[in-house]
Design a protein around this motif. Structure first.
Motif, PDB file in Angstrom:
ATOM      1  N   GLU A 220      -3.593   3.627  -2.855  1.00 20.23           N
ATOM      2  CA  GLU A 220      -4.470   2.865  -3.899  1.00 20.23           C
ATOM      3  C   GLU A 220      -4.634   1.314  -3.798  1.00 20.23           C
ATOM      4  O   GLU A 220      -5.528   0.648  -4.432  1.00 20.23           O
ATOM      5  N   ASN A 221      -3.710   0.792  -3.051  1.00 27.45           N
ATOM      6  CA  ASN A 221      -3.515  -0.712  -2.787  1.00 27.45           C
ATOM      7  C   ASN A 221      -3.857  -1.410  -1.719  1.00 27.45           C
ATOM      8  O   ASN A 221      -4.045  -2.569  -1.837  1.00 27.45           O
ATOM      9  N   ILE A 222      -3.950  -0.595  -0.610  1.00 31.54           N
ATOM     10  CA  ILE A 222      -4.378  -1.197   0.785  1.00 31.54           C
ATOM     11  C   ILE A 222      -5.986  -1.580   0.758  1.00 31.54           C
ATOM     12  O   ILE A 222      -6.587  -0.976   0.114  1.00 31.54           O
ATOM     13  N   PRO A 223      -6.116  -2.532   1.536  1.00 29.98           N
ATOM     14  CA  PRO A 223      -7.719  -2.829   1.729  1.00 29.98           C
ATOM     15  C   PRO A 223      -8.210  -1.805   2.675  1.00 29.98           C
ATOM     16  O   PRO A 223      -7.515  -1.064   3.515  1.00 29.98           O
ATOM     17  N   ARG A 224      -9.430  -1.652   2.613  1.00 29.84           N
ATOM     18  CA  ARG A 224     -10.323  -0.894   3.824  1.00 29.84           C
ATOM     19  C   ARG A 224      -9.917  -1.188   5.212  1.00 29.84           C
ATOM     20  O   ARG A 224      -9.898  -2.481   5.302  1.00 29.84           O
ATOM     21  N   GLY A 225      -9.742  -0.267   6.199  1.00 25.99           N
ATOM     22  CA  GLY A 225      -9.305  -0.906   7.472  1.00 25.99           C
ATOM     23  C   GLY A 225     -10.533  -0.203   8.443  1.00 25.99           C
ATOM     24  O   GLY A 225     -11.870  -0.680   8.106  1.00 25.99           O
ATOM     25  N   ALA A 226     -10.204   0.246   9.434  1.00 24.08           N
ATOM     26  CA  ALA A 226     -11.402   0.411  10.569  1.00 24.08           C
ATOM     27  C   ALA A 226     -12.405   1.283  10.224  1.00 24.08           C
ATOM     28  O   ALA A 226     -12.174   2.419   9.149  1.00 24.08           O
ATOM     29  N   GLY A 227     -13.672   0.981  10.448  1.00 26.96           N
ATOM     30  CA  GLY A 227     -14.938   1.635  10.022  1.00 26.96           C
ATOM     31  C   GLY A 227     -15.035   1.650   8.592  1.00 26.96           C
ATOM     32  O   GLY A 227     -15.835   2.277   7.836  1.00 26.96           O
ATOM     33  N   ASN A 228     -14.394   0.417   7.932  1.00 28.83           N
ATOM     34  CA  ASN A 228     -14.482   0.416   6.253  1.00 28.83           C
ATOM     35  C   ASN A 228     -14.277   1.357   5.563  1.00 28.83           C
ATOM     36  O   ASN A 228     -14.599   1.528   4.516  1.00 28.83           O
ATOM     37  N   GLU A 229     -13.191   2.295   6.038  1.00 28.94           N
ATOM     38  CA  GLU A 229     -12.493   3.162   5.356  1.00 28.94           C
ATOM     39  C   GLU A 229     -11.106   3.014   5.154  1.00 28.94           C
ATOM     40  O   GLU A 229     -10.317   2.003   5.374  1.00 28.94           O
ATOM     41  N   ILE A 230     -10.643   3.874   4.179  1.00 31.71           N
ATOM     42  CA  ILE A 230      -9.143   3.808   3.830  1.00 31.71           C
ATOM     43  C   ILE A 230      -8.491   4.659   4.627  1.00 31.71           C
ATOM     44  O   ILE A 230      -8.388   5.932   4.949  1.00 31.71           O
ATOM     45  N   GLN A 231      -7.862   3.963   5.538  1.00 28.04           N
ATOM     46  CA  GLN A 231      -7.068   4.682   6.550  1.00 28.04           C
ATOM     47  C   GLN A 231      -5.577   5.134   6.408  1.00 28.04           C
ATOM     48  O   GLN A 231      -4.607   4.190   5.920  1.00 28.04           O
ATOM     49  N   LEU A 232      -5.359   6.373   6.752  1.00 26.92           N
ATOM     50  CA  LEU A 232      -3.894   6.873   6.205  1.00 26.92           C
ATOM     51  C   LEU A 232      -2.818   6.140   7.096  1.00 26.92           C
ATOM     52  O   LEU A 232      -1.776   5.948   6.592  1.00 26.92           O
ATOM     53  N   THR A 233      -3.381   5.547   8.383  1.00 28.43           N
ATOM     54  CA  THR A 233      -2.437   4.974   9.336  1.00 28.43           C
ATOM     55  C   THR A 233      -2.099   3.591   8.798  1.00 28.43           C
ATOM     56  O   THR A 233      -0.863   3.249   9.064  1.00 28.43           O
ATOM     57  N   ASP A 234      -2.785   3.087   8.092  1.00 24.07           N
ATOM     58  CA  ASP A 234      -2.771   1.628   7.697  1.00 24.07           C
ATOM     59  C   ASP A 234      -1.641   1.954   6.442  1.00 24.07           C
ATOM     60  O   ASP A 234      -0.792   0.845   6.175  1.00 24.07           O
ATOM     61  N   ALA A 235      -1.451   2.942   5.550  1.00 25.28           N
ATOM     62  CA  ALA A 235      -0.753   3.127   4.625  1.00 25.28           C
ATOM     63  C   ALA A 235       0.517   3.327   5.380  1.00 25.28           C
ATOM     64  O   ALA A 235       1.565   2.901   4.602  1.00 25.28           O
ATOM     65  N   LEU A 236       0.568   3.834   6.115  1.00 20.92           N
ATOM     66  CA  LEU A 236       1.772   4.663   6.734  1.00 20.92           C
ATOM     67  C   LEU A 236       2.750   3.288   7.336  1.00 20.92           C
ATOM     68  O   LEU A 236       3.930   2.977   7.167  1.00 20.92           O
ATOM     69  N   ALA A 237       1.620   2.350   8.045  1.00 26.17           N
ATOM     70  CA  ALA A 237       2.438   1.143   8.457  1.00 26.17           C
ATOM     71  C   ALA A 237       2.814   0.010   7.311  1.00 26.17           C
ATOM     72  O   ALA A 237       3.860  -0.557   7.318  1.00 26.17           O
ATOM     73  N   ALA A 238       2.204   0.326   6.259  1.00 25.18           N
ATOM     74  CA  ALA A 238       2.533  -0.819   5.196  1.00 25.18           C
ATOM     75  C   ALA A 238       3.863  -0.255   4.591  1.00 25.18           C
ATOM     76  O   ALA A 238       4.486  -1.023   3.978  1.00 25.18           O
ATOM     77  N   MET A 239       4.314   0.950   4.775  1.00 26.36           N
ATOM     78  CA  MET A 239       5.364   1.475   3.956  1.00 26.36           C
ATOM     79  C   MET A 239       6.834   1.331   4.844  1.00 26.36           C
ATOM     80  O   MET A 239       7.708   1.582   4.495  1.00 26.36           O
ATOM     81  N   ILE A 240       6.595   1.120   6.355  1.00 24.75           N
ATOM     82  CA  ILE A 240       7.648   0.757   7.151  1.00 24.75           C
ATOM     83  C   ILE A 240       8.433  -0.471   6.806  1.00 24.75           C
ATOM     84  O   ILE A 240       7.926  -1.680   6.183  1.00 24.75           O
ATOM     85  N   GLY A 241       9.505  -0.056   6.451  1.00 30.67           N
ATOM     86  CA  GLY A 241      10.610  -0.977   5.814  1.00 30.67           C
ATOM     87  C   GLY A 241      11.369  -0.690   4.413  1.00 30.67           C
ATOM     88  O   GLY A 241      12.161  -0.767   3.939  1.00 30.67           O
ATOM     89  N   LYS A 242      10.367   0.316   3.866  1.00 34.96           N
ATOM     90  CA  LYS A 242      10.482   0.824   2.519  1.00 34.96           C
ATOM     91  C   LYS A 242      11.067   2.201   2.758  1.00 34.96           C
ATOM     92  O   LYS A 242      12.016   2.815   1.969  1.00 34.96           O
ATOM     93  N   VAL A 243      10.169   2.812   3.811  1.00 33.80           N
ATOM     94  CA  VAL A 243      10.398   4.239   3.763  1.00 33.80           C
ATOM     95  C   VAL A 243      10.529   4.670   5.296  1.00 33.80           C
ATOM     96  O   VAL A 243       9.911   3.994   5.959  1.00 33.80           O
ATOM     97  N   PRO A 244      11.845   5.510   5.852  1.00 30.10           N
ATOM     98  CA  PRO A 244      11.820   5.571   7.192  1.00 30.10           C
ATOM     99  C   PRO A 244      10.509   6.234   7.696  1.00 30.10           C
ATOM    100  O   PRO A 244       9.810   6.933   6.956  1.00 30.10           O
ATOM    101  N   PHE A 245      10.063   5.778   8.968  1.00 29.60           N
ATOM    102  CA  PHE A 245       9.091   6.376   9.644  1.00 29.60           C
ATOM    103  C   PHE A 245       9.281   6.730  11.085  1.00 29.60           C
ATOM    104  O   PHE A 245       9.815   6.179  11.972  1.00 29.60           O
ATOM    105  N   TYR A 246       8.834   8.182  11.395  1.00 26.15           N
ATOM    106  CA  TYR A 246       9.207   8.704  12.405  1.00 26.15           C
ATOM    107  C   TYR A 246       7.719   9.438  12.965  1.00 26.15           C
ATOM    108  O   TYR A 246       7.070   9.905  12.482  1.00 26.15           O
TER     109      TYR A 246
END
Length: 295
Positions: A220-246
């Motif tokens: 809900e809070n990340i800016p639009r990314g590649a293709g001017n779309e809301i990218q799930l990968t951008d959200a996953l990257a933004a959560m690194i450091g707060k939630v483990p990522f594998y």
């Protein structure tokens, strides 16, 4: 111990333009690999992983998916009348229990992250899985079952990953690898569709995810990314450091059924895996090979 995962989200609102004209009036997720539509493979994989509730994020022209997972009184009556009991059992076995399936609309095509966000109120505050029907995986143990079993020991966010040729990284979300432990990869970053020269690795995410519910606030809070779309990968990257990522290196073979060649490969491979078709398909391949050689 991580919470038990009970809900799956299936983003199925895509237009399927790469398969036109076949997908003009039929959802791409209903394209059959041998005798079963892509979306049914995905649902069966989720069931094998212990999923109990199925959330479809749909769009216009997708009612065939709803019909597929519903009962058809007329069809059932005809099969019963004609004594086709095996076909009747097959048609009923694929229907989840009443109240286990829900549908919500993605009104605007704003990317995978947006599709996942559309399921927020239905998922609630619990971990969940996401399966993309375009990615068909052939394996002894269903891919999502492999991931859920691993997730029970790790928690956090997890994506299925595979190595791709470096020249293809611009088609995927690519992980920045921190460490490995067997099939499990610890990631410290993720980049959406990087150019080959900019890719942090060749380890790329494919359409299987286990997500922490915190992903919704991030989306809900990340800016639009590649293709001017809301990218799930951008959200996953933004959560690194707060939630483990594998990343999870799954056992099996993945077919990209979002393109014609991948779809044909999947059809041949799944047909060859069936005892009732294997010999005939091998003979067919041999006939084609001989015909090509003669030309």
């Amino acid at each position: 111990m991580s919470k038990r995962i009970k809900k799956a989200v299936f983003p199925v609102a895509g237009m399927g333009t790469r398969f036109l004209p076949a997908t003009k009036a039929m959802p791409k997720e209903m394209l059959p690999v041998v005798d079963k539509p892509l979306i049914q493979y995905a649902v069966e994989e989720a069931i094998a992983a212990g999923i109990e509730e199925f959330i479809f994020v749909t769009g216009r022209g997708k009612t065939a998916i709803e019909d597929h997972f519903d009962r058809s009184a007329e069809l059932e009556a005809i099969l019963m009348e004609r004594g086709k009991h095996d076909a009747l059992e097959t048609s009923l076995a694929m229907i989840p229990e009443n109240g286990r399936v829900t549908y919500t609309r993605q009104g605007n095509p704003l990317g995978l992250g947006h599709a996942v966000l559309c399921a927020k109120s239905l998922v609630g505050d619990e971990p969940f899985v996401v399966l993309l029907a375009d990615d068909l995986i052939q394996s002894k143990v269903p891919c999502m079952k492999q991931m859920v079993e691993s997730y029970g020991r790790t928690g956090g966010n997890m994506v299925a990953v595979m190595d791709v040729p470096r020249e293809e990284t611009q088609r995927y979300g690519v992980l920045e690898v921190e460490g490995t432990n067997g099939r499990l990869v610890s990631a410290c970053g993720m980049v959406e569709k990087p150019k080959p020269e900019d890719a942090p690795s060749t380890l790329s995410a494919i359409g299987r995810y286990i997500l922490d519910p915190g992903i919704f606030d991030t989306l809900e809070n990340i800016p639009r990314g590649a293709g001017n779309e809301i990218q799930l990968t951008d959200a996953l990257a933004a959560m690194i450091g707060k939630v483990p990522f594998y990343g999870y290196r799954f056992e099996g073979r993945r077919f990209d059924c979002g393109n014609k060649i991948g779809f044909l490969k999947a059809t041949m491979s799944f047909a060859l895996a069936r005892e009732d078709m294997r010999d005939d398909v091998r003979n067919l391949i041999h006939e084609f090979a001989e015909g090509e050689a003669a030309e």
